[in-house]
Design an enzyme around this catalytic site. Sequence first.
Site, PDB file in Angstrom:
ATOM      1  N   LYS A 146     119.010 117.483 -10.586  1.00 42.90           N
ATOM      2  CA  LYS A 146     119.659 117.723  -9.397  1.00 42.90           C
ATOM      3  C   LYS A 146     119.044 119.363  -8.408  1.00 42.90           C
ATOM      4  CE  LYS A 146     122.538 113.984 -10.547  1.00 42.90           C
ATOM      5  NZ  LYS A 146     124.110 113.534  -9.949  1.00 42.90           N
TER       6      LYS A 146
ATOM      7  N   LYS B 158     115.423 107.211 -13.051  1.00 39.11           N
ATOM      8  CA  LYS B 158     117.003 106.179 -13.018  1.00 39.11           C
ATOM      9  C   LYS B 158     117.139 105.742 -11.828  1.00 39.11           C
ATOM     10  CE  LYS B 158     120.766 109.127 -13.318  1.00 39.11           C
ATOM     11  NZ  LYS B 158     122.396 109.259 -13.499  1.00 39.11           N
TER      12      LYS B 158
ATOM     13  N   LYS C 253     122.471 106.330  -7.220  1.00 38.02           N
ATOM     14  CA  LYS C 253     123.690 105.379  -6.108  1.00 38.02           C
ATOM     15  C   LYS C 253     122.911 107.178  -5.001  1.00 38.02           C
ATOM     16  CE  LYS C 253     128.223 106.701  -8.671  1.00 38.02           C
ATOM     17  NZ  LYS C 253     127.740 108.067  -8.966  1.00 38.02           N
TER      18      LYS C 253
HETATM   19  N1  AQP Z   1     120.534 104.061 -14.201  1.00 37.27           N
HETATM   20  C1  AQP Z   1     121.804 103.790 -15.067  1.00 37.27           C
HETATM   21  N2  AQP Z   1     121.710 102.944 -15.781  1.00 37.27           N
HETATM   22  C2  AQP Z   1     122.998 103.287 -16.898  1.00 37.27           C
HETATM   23  N3  AQP Z   1     123.946 103.677 -16.751  1.00 37.27           N
HETATM   24  C3  AQP Z   1     124.042 104.515 -15.361  1.00 37.27           C
HETATM   25  N4  AQP Z   1     124.933 105.073 -15.380  1.00 37.27           N
HETATM   26  C4  AQP Z   1     124.752 106.285 -14.043  1.00 37.27           C
HETATM   27  N5  AQP Z   1     123.139 105.808 -13.810  1.00 37.27           N
HETATM   28  C5  AQP Z   1     122.249 104.451 -14.909  1.00 37.27           C
HETATM   29  C6  AQP Z   1     126.323 105.779 -15.846  1.00 37.27           C
HETATM   30  O1  AQP Z   1     127.542 105.762 -14.953  1.00 37.27           O
HETATM   31  C7  AQP Z   1     128.173 107.057 -15.556  1.00 37.27           C
HETATM   32  C8  AQP Z   1     128.509 107.403 -13.907  1.00 37.27           C
HETATM   33  O2  AQP Z   1     127.062 108.206 -13.753  1.00 37.27           O
HETATM   34  P1  AQP Z   1     127.447 109.639 -12.830  1.00 37.27           P
HETATM   35  O3  AQP Z   1     128.585 108.629 -10.829  1.00 37.27           O
HETATM   36  O4  AQP Z   1     128.894 109.752 -12.897  1.00 37.27           O
HETATM   37  O5  AQP Z   1     126.637 110.266 -12.363  1.00 37.27           O
HETATM   38  P2  AQP Z   1     125.159 110.271 -12.612  1.00 37.27           P
HETATM   39  O6  AQP Z   1     125.621 110.038 -13.537  1.00 37.27           O
HETATM   40  O7  AQP Z   1     124.701 111.292 -11.964  1.00 37.27           O
HETATM   41  O8  AQP Z   1     125.308 108.552 -11.488  1.00 37.27           O
HETATM   42  P3  AQP Z   1     124.251 108.241 -10.756  1.00 37.27           P
HETATM   43  O9  AQP Z   1     124.530 107.492  -9.963  1.00 37.27           O
HETATM   44  O10 AQP Z   1     123.033 108.707 -10.726  1.00 37.27           O
HETATM   45  O11 AQP Z   1     124.689 109.397  -9.540  1.00 37.27           O
HETATM   46  P4  AQP Z   1     123.864 110.237  -8.338  1.00 37.27           P
HETATM   47  O12 AQP Z   1     123.341 110.177  -7.345  1.00 37.27           O
HETATM   48  O13 AQP Z   1     125.470 110.920  -7.314  1.00 37.27           O
HETATM   49  O14 AQP Z   1     124.046 111.554  -9.397  1.00 37.27           O
HETATM   50  C9  AQP Z   1     127.863 107.665 -16.070  1.00 37.27           C
HETATM   51  O15 AQP Z   1     128.116 107.419 -17.506  1.00 37.27           O
HETATM   52  C10 AQP Z   1     126.273 107.698 -16.351  1.00 37.27           C
HETATM   53  O16 AQP Z   1     125.805 107.091 -18.094  1.00 37.27           O
END
Ligand code: AQP
Length: 358
Positions: free
Chosen positions: A126, A209, A212
């Site tokens: 990040k 992965k 969002k």
């Molecule tokens: N691609 C994924 N596959 C499976 N699980 C996922 N999670 C996120 N992306 C995937 C799971 O969703 C939960 C919440 O995640 P988060 O929003 O706290 O942060 P993150 O993992 O960083 O998710 P994003 O979507 O990638 O958000 P941004 O883009 O804001 O960083 C966690 O349990 C995560 O494992």
Amino acid sequence: MTAPKEAPKTGAVHPARVFSGIQPTGNLTLGNYLGAVKRFVEMQNSGIETIYCMVDLHAITTWQDPSDLKRATRELAAGFIASGLDPKKSILFNQSQVAAHAELGWIFNCVSRMGWLNRMTQFKDKAGKNREAASVGLFAYPNLMAADILAYRATHVPVGEDQKQHLELTRDIAAKFNNDFKVDFFPITEPVIEGAGTRVMSLRDGTKKMSKSDPSDMSRINLTDDADTIAKKIRKAKTDPDPLPDNLEALEGRAEARNLINIYAGLSGDTPDKVIADHAGQQFGQFKPELAELAVAKLSPISAEMARLMNDVTEIDRLLGDGADRAAAIADPIVAEVYDIVGMVRSRTGNRHTEGNK
Ligand code: AQP
């Protein structure tokens, strides 16, 4: 899954309690749904005590426009409820309404080690090349995550695969706290990373992965996408020209194909082995419309319910406030005990932590 009865052994027995959170950083994706929210609902319905949080303090570790953050927090709450989380069965709230998270987060900033945080791959991803410009909060993110979990002495945390390293750090922090202060206070939390959806990949690049915050909206399916958008994104998902084989081993090196099989399995509830056997020999021209139909059938009711709930944000705020009161009732006495263990004098009249003072 079968309901866990108690936490893994530390000496003390901690009753099973589930905690997990999601950042309100944009639309919920299919990755968040299959990797986390769907599991949250299963755990809620298995009868364990479940606490689920919109982690807005985590969200601001990277820049968030204030009005977007408020909307995303309410939309995430709507997404939780529309996906099957019941505010009467689970405690649902946004993190910043319960001060115990930030308070315990500070204590853990003093327990955790720079060397531990330096190894966190999410920070590296990040922060990118410009680490000097990353916020201190982004670096200390895993300490606050440990506080989120341990403020409830939670024993089980359902997450996607990407959070495994952070949960190992939570275990290290709990063990170091117990050891430093010669107590058996925090459980050694168990990650729950199960099922086909633990790592949903981008629709544009099967090695990245689904996220969002990916700049390409075509890389992900949002829970707010309508049926046409879902179908279009699946139709345009990157694949290869070969037909599907009859076993998963033969998908080695075909990351995008493997991802679509996993998504199908996550949505249908079948195992990836069954999905590939059922679709053996199909070209993507055949498989993708079937996947799109399944995705629309599963996700459209959720997005319709989210839209309905978002028409009444006063009610969403009321539910979050109520959840925060119930969360604070659990976390405040735990943090009071932590302050006492650490050696803080608490003598102010009306201090919500005074009860923990000995
Ligand atoms: N691609 C994924 N596959 C499976 N699980 C996922 N999670 C996120 N992306 C995937 C799971 O969703 C939960 C919440 O995640 P988060 O929003 O706290 O942060 P993150 O993992 O960083 O998710 P994003 O979507 O990638 O958000 P941004 O883009 O804001 O960083 C966690 O349990 C995560 O494992």
